[in-house]
Motif scaffolding. Structure first.
Motif, PDB file in Angstrom:
ATOM      1  N   MET A  54      46.233 -47.367  91.935  1.00  0.00           N
ATOM      2  CA  MET A  54      46.855 -48.668  92.179  1.00  0.00           C
ATOM      3  C   MET A  54      45.872 -49.630  92.853  1.00  0.00           C
ATOM      4  N   LYS A  55      44.756 -49.099  93.329  1.00  0.00           N
ATOM      5  CA  LYS A  55      43.745 -49.876  94.066  1.00  0.00           C
ATOM      6  C   LYS A  55      44.373 -50.559  95.278  1.00  0.00           C
ATOM      7  N   ASP A  56      45.201 -49.771  95.991  1.00  0.00           N
ATOM      8  CA  ASP A  56      45.908 -50.292  97.155  1.00  0.00           C
ATOM      9  C   ASP A  56      46.150 -49.151  98.139  1.00  0.00           C
ATOM     10  N   GLU A  57      45.354 -49.112  99.189  1.00  0.00           N
ATOM     11  CA  GLU A  57      45.470 -48.055 100.194  1.00  0.00           C
ATOM     12  C   GLU A  57      46.761 -48.119 100.991  1.00  0.00           C
ATOM     13  N   THR A  58      47.485 -49.229 100.911  1.00  0.00           N
ATOM     14  CA  THR A  58      48.739 -49.358 101.645  1.00  0.00           C
ATOM     15  C   THR A  58      49.961 -49.182 100.745  1.00  0.00           C
ATOM     16  N   GLN A  59      49.729 -48.873  99.473  1.00  0.00           N
ATOM     17  CA  GLN A  59      50.827 -48.670  98.525  1.00  0.00           C
ATOM     18  C   GLN A  59      51.819 -47.652  99.079  1.00  0.00           C
ATOM     19  N   GLU A  60      53.081 -48.013  99.132  1.00  0.00           N
ATOM     20  CA  GLU A  60      54.102 -47.068  99.562  1.00  0.00           C
ATOM     21  C   GLU A  60      54.294 -46.037  98.452  1.00  0.00           C
ATOM     22  N   VAL A  61      54.205 -44.770  98.815  1.00  0.00           N
ATOM     23  CA  VAL A  61      54.346 -43.686  97.851  1.00  0.00           C
ATOM     24  C   VAL A  61      55.354 -42.672  98.422  1.00  0.00           C
ATOM     25  N   PRO A  62      56.640 -42.939  98.222  1.00  0.00           N
ATOM     26  CA  PRO A  62      57.642 -42.010  98.741  1.00  0.00           C
ATOM     27  C   PRO A  62      57.661 -40.715  97.937  1.00  0.00           C
ATOM     28  N   SER A  63      58.085 -39.671  98.587  1.00  0.00           N
ATOM     29  CA  SER A  63      58.225 -38.387  97.905  1.00  0.00           C
ATOM     30  C   SER A  63      59.337 -38.476  96.869  1.00  0.00           C
ATOM     31  N   PRO A  64      59.120 -37.914  95.689  1.00  0.00           N
ATOM     32  CA  PRO A  64      60.183 -37.921  94.678  1.00  0.00           C
ATOM     33  C   PRO A  64      61.131 -36.721  94.787  1.00  0.00           C
ATOM     34  N   THR A  65      61.194 -36.117  95.964  1.00  0.00           N
ATOM     35  CA  THR A  65      62.032 -34.940  96.145  1.00  0.00           C
ATOM     36  C   THR A  65      63.482 -35.194  95.727  1.00  0.00           C
ATOM     37  N   PHE A  66      64.038 -36.333  96.099  1.00  0.00           N
ATOM     38  CA  PHE A  66      65.445 -36.602  95.784  1.00  0.00           C
ATOM     39  C   PHE A  66      65.626 -37.403  94.506  1.00  0.00           C
ATOM     40  N   THR A  67      64.686 -38.300  94.210  1.00  0.00           N
ATOM     41  CA  THR A  67      64.792 -39.094  92.982  1.00  0.00           C
ATOM     42  C   THR A  67      64.244 -38.332  91.776  1.00  0.00           C
ATOM     43  N   LEU A  68      63.493 -37.303  92.005  1.00  0.00           N
ATOM     44  CA  LEU A  68      62.831 -36.444  91.021  1.00  0.00           C
ATOM     45  C   LEU A  68      61.612 -37.098  90.380  1.00  0.00           C
ATOM     46  N   VAL A  69      61.660 -38.400  90.111  1.00  0.00           N
ATOM     47  CA  VAL A  69      60.520 -39.091  89.501  1.00  0.00           C
ATOM     48  C   VAL A  69      60.348 -40.470  90.133  1.00  0.00           C
ATOM     49  N   GLN A  70      59.130 -40.791  90.492  1.00  0.00           N
ATOM     50  CA  GLN A  70      58.760 -42.143  90.930  1.00  0.00           C
ATOM     51  C   GLN A  70      57.740 -42.662  89.925  1.00  0.00           C
ATOM     52  N   SER A  71      57.856 -43.913  89.538  1.00  0.00           N
ATOM     53  CA  SER A  71      56.894 -44.479  88.590  1.00  0.00           C
ATOM     54  C   SER A  71      56.162 -45.651  89.227  1.00  0.00           C
ATOM     55  N   TYR A  72      54.926 -45.848  88.758  1.00  0.00           N
ATOM     56  CA  TYR A  72      54.044 -46.897  89.273  1.00  0.00           C
ATOM     57  C   TYR A  72      53.335 -47.541  88.090  1.00  0.00           C
ATOM     58  N   ASP A  73      53.168 -48.848  88.149  1.00  0.00           N
ATOM     59  CA  ASP A  73      52.493 -49.583  87.080  1.00  0.00           C
ATOM     60  C   ASP A  73      51.283 -50.307  87.641  1.00  0.00           C
ATOM     61  N   PRO A  74      50.102 -49.683  87.538  1.00  0.00           N
ATOM     62  CA  PRO A  74      48.891 -50.358  88.021  1.00  0.00           C
ATOM     63  C   PRO A  74      48.568 -51.591  87.179  1.00  0.00           C
ATOM     64  N   ASP A  75      47.775 -52.503  87.746  1.00  0.00           N
ATOM     65  CA  ASP A  75      47.351 -53.690  86.993  1.00  0.00           C
ATOM     66  C   ASP A  75      46.517 -53.298  85.781  1.00  0.00           C
ATOM     67  N   GLU A  76      45.772 -52.208  85.915  1.00  0.00           N
ATOM     68  CA  GLU A  76      44.928 -51.717  84.816  1.00  0.00           C
ATOM     69  C   GLU A  76      45.255 -50.263  84.537  1.00  0.00           C
ATOM     70  N   GLY A  77      45.198 -49.888  83.276  1.00  0.00           N
ATOM     71  CA  GLY A  77      45.388 -48.494  82.910  1.00  0.00           C
ATOM     72  C   GLY A  77      46.841 -48.110  82.715  1.00  0.00           C
ATOM     73  N   PRO A  78      47.038 -46.835  82.406  1.00  0.00           N
ATOM     74  CA  PRO A  78      48.384 -46.355  82.088  1.00  0.00           C
ATOM     75  C   PRO A  78      49.278 -46.289  83.321  1.00  0.00           C
ATOM     76  N   SER A  79      50.573 -46.218  83.069  1.00  0.00           N
ATOM     77  CA  SER A  79      51.521 -46.047  84.164  1.00  0.00           C
ATOM     78  C   SER A  79      51.334 -44.656  84.768  1.00  0.00           C
ATOM     79  N   LEU A  80      51.826 -44.510  85.995  1.00  0.00           N
ATOM     80  CA  LEU A  80      51.729 -43.251  86.727  1.00  0.00           C
ATOM     81  C   LEU A  80      53.134 -42.749  86.998  1.00  0.00           C
ATOM     82  N   LEU A  81      53.353 -41.474  86.794  1.00  0.00           N
ATOM     83  CA  LEU A  81      54.632 -40.855  87.112  1.00  0.00           C
ATOM     84  C   LEU A  81      54.375 -39.711  88.083  1.00  0.00           C
TER      85      LEU A  81
END
Length: 160
Positions: A54-81
């Motif tokens: 994400m090129k962001d050291e402060t990006q909030e990245v919660p654990s997906p323990t309860f949601t099972l999946v968290q997704s992220y869309d960087p400005d460049e490149g593929p999405s992250l799951l």
């Protein structure tokens, strides 16, 4: 399975550094399977990987323990799951999470990969973390391996 890297990581900083290096060479369609006991550093690795992509050291990245999946869309490149499959009882449950639809179009970080379908292992980079028993510090042992040989050339660029 071919092991590409085996080392002792001294603390969360070194776990994050390894994840950042792997993030540099990951491409669309990659699966990074994160295995290890509770507290071994799977979430630390995933968080650092996602922040690097994400090129962001402060990006909030919660654990997906309860949601099972968290997704992220960087400005460049593929999405992250980022998926935590701990609560799944059957690999067929993956279909309900929509992960099959994203398999070829994103980079997936999967915690508790023993619950993912067997055919996904062919493409996965296996990152196995464990607490280093002989050390009194926050050290972890790590092994990075895959049956997919394409990882060897990519990792050789960033891992020494």
């Amino acid at each position: 399975m071919t092991e590409f890297y085996n080392s002792l990581l001294n603390g969360e900083h070194e776990t994050a550094l390894l994840a950042t290096q792997v993030a540099k060479v990951a491409v669309e369609g990659d699966i990074i399977a994160l295995s290890g006991d509770l507290g071994a550093g799977k979430s630390t690795f995933a968080r650092a990987f996602i922040r690097a992509r994400m090129k962001d050291e402060t990006q909030e990245v919660p654990s997906p323990t309860f949601t099972l999946v968290q997704s992220y869309d960087p400005d460049e490149g593929p999405s992250l799951l980022h998926a935590d499959l701990y609560r799944l009882s059957n690999p067929d449950d993956i279909e309900d999470l929509g992960l099959y639809d994203e398999l070829d179009h994103s980079i997936m970080l999967i915690e508790w990969p023993d619950r993912m379908p067997d055919d996904w292992w062919r493409f996965a980079l296996q990152v196995s973390l464990s607490l280093a028993e002989a050390c009194e510090t926050e050290s972890r042992s790590v092994s990075v391996s895959s049956v997919e040989e394409s990882w060897r050339a990519r990792l050789a660029k960033v891992l020494k």
